[in-house]
Scaffold this motif. Structure first.
Motif, mmCIF file in Angstrom:
data_model
loop_
_atom_site.group_PDB
_atom_site.id
_atom_site.type_symbol
_atom_site.label_atom_id
_atom_site.label_comp_id
_atom_site.label_asym_id
_atom_site.label_seq_id
_atom_site.Cartn_x
_atom_site.Cartn_y
_atom_site.Cartn_z
ATOM 1 N N ARG A 87 -24.550 41.775 164.042
ATOM 2 C CA ARG A 87 -25.378 40.861 163.249
ATOM 3 C C ARG A 87 -26.526 40.362 164.112
ATOM 4 N N GLU A 115 -29.082 36.107 159.329
ATOM 5 C CA GLU A 115 -28.897 36.480 157.930
ATOM 6 C C GLU A 115 -28.234 35.376 157.119
ATOM 7 N N ASP A 116 -27.118 34.827 157.589
ATOM 8 C CA ASP A 116 -26.421 33.803 156.796
ATOM 9 C C ASP A 116 -26.387 32.436 157.493
ATOM 10 N N ASN A 156 -24.921 31.291 160.079
ATOM 11 C CA ASN A 156 -23.711 30.837 160.764
ATOM 12 C C ASN A 156 -24.047 30.627 162.229
#
Length: 187
Positions: A69, A87-88, A90
């Motif tokens: 990632r 991307e997310d 986190n």
């Protein structure tokens, strides 16, 4: 995945753990009918220990079930380095011991860093092949020094010390190979 298909940077399952392949050497047979041996130097992503793997040409290893990632280095505190998933969003934290080799190349604006996610947990990071770092301390540049192979030690912004050509001044931004820690070129 057959032994001949495994390349550096691949992550395979070996003895139940994900291992990152760092170097490969091929030993060709010296006698007719003998098998070709593939010797891999890998790093166990869970324990961070070096692992030596030897396979014959026909043997295989299973690829590890993991994700890469894109992350960005945010900051470090006295115990951890913190990364943000691009991307997310986190947040992943790794201890200083887990990024001991990579920390000498990390800067806040470094692009191309990837987190290695295994069983929904970040087990390490993978750096781009080359990074640009600024020289903060070195001997003065010698006027008239040609581009010969004479070098001098230079300390970079992250604390890494590399050998650079004699003509490079303090404040210059250079490219460094993250696999070997060697000077590549001016950035």
């Amino acid at each position: 995945m057959l032994a001949k298909e495994i390349k550096t940077g691949f992550i395979v399952n070996y003895n139940g753990s994900p291992c990152l392949i760092e170097t490969i050497s091929v030993q060709s047979p010296s006698a007719r009918g003998a098998a070709t041996f593939y010797k891999y130097r890998a790093r166990n992503l869970i324990t961070k220990q070096k692992v030596d793997i030897t396979l014959r040409g026909g043997e295989s290893l299973e690829p590890a079930d993991f994700q890469r990632r894109p992350v960005k280095f945010m900051y470090s505190d006295p115990t951890h380095y913190h990364f943000l998933d691009q991307e997310d969003y986190n947040q992943y934290s790794l201890t200083h011991e887990e990024v001991e080799q990579e920390r000498l190349y990390l800067t806040e604006d470094l692009e191309g860093v990837q987190a290695l996610i295994y069983n929904d947990q970040c087990v390490g990071i993978q750096l781009p092949v080359a990074v640009a770092l600024k020289i903060v301390r070195c001997d003065p540049a010698i006027k008239g020094a040609s581009a010969t192979s004479r070098t001098k030690p230079a300390e970079l912004e992250t604390g890494l010390v590399v050998q650079v050509p004699e003509y490079l001044p303090e404040g210059e931004v250079i490219k460094v190979d993250t696999r070997t820690g060697e000077y590549l070129s001016r950035a």
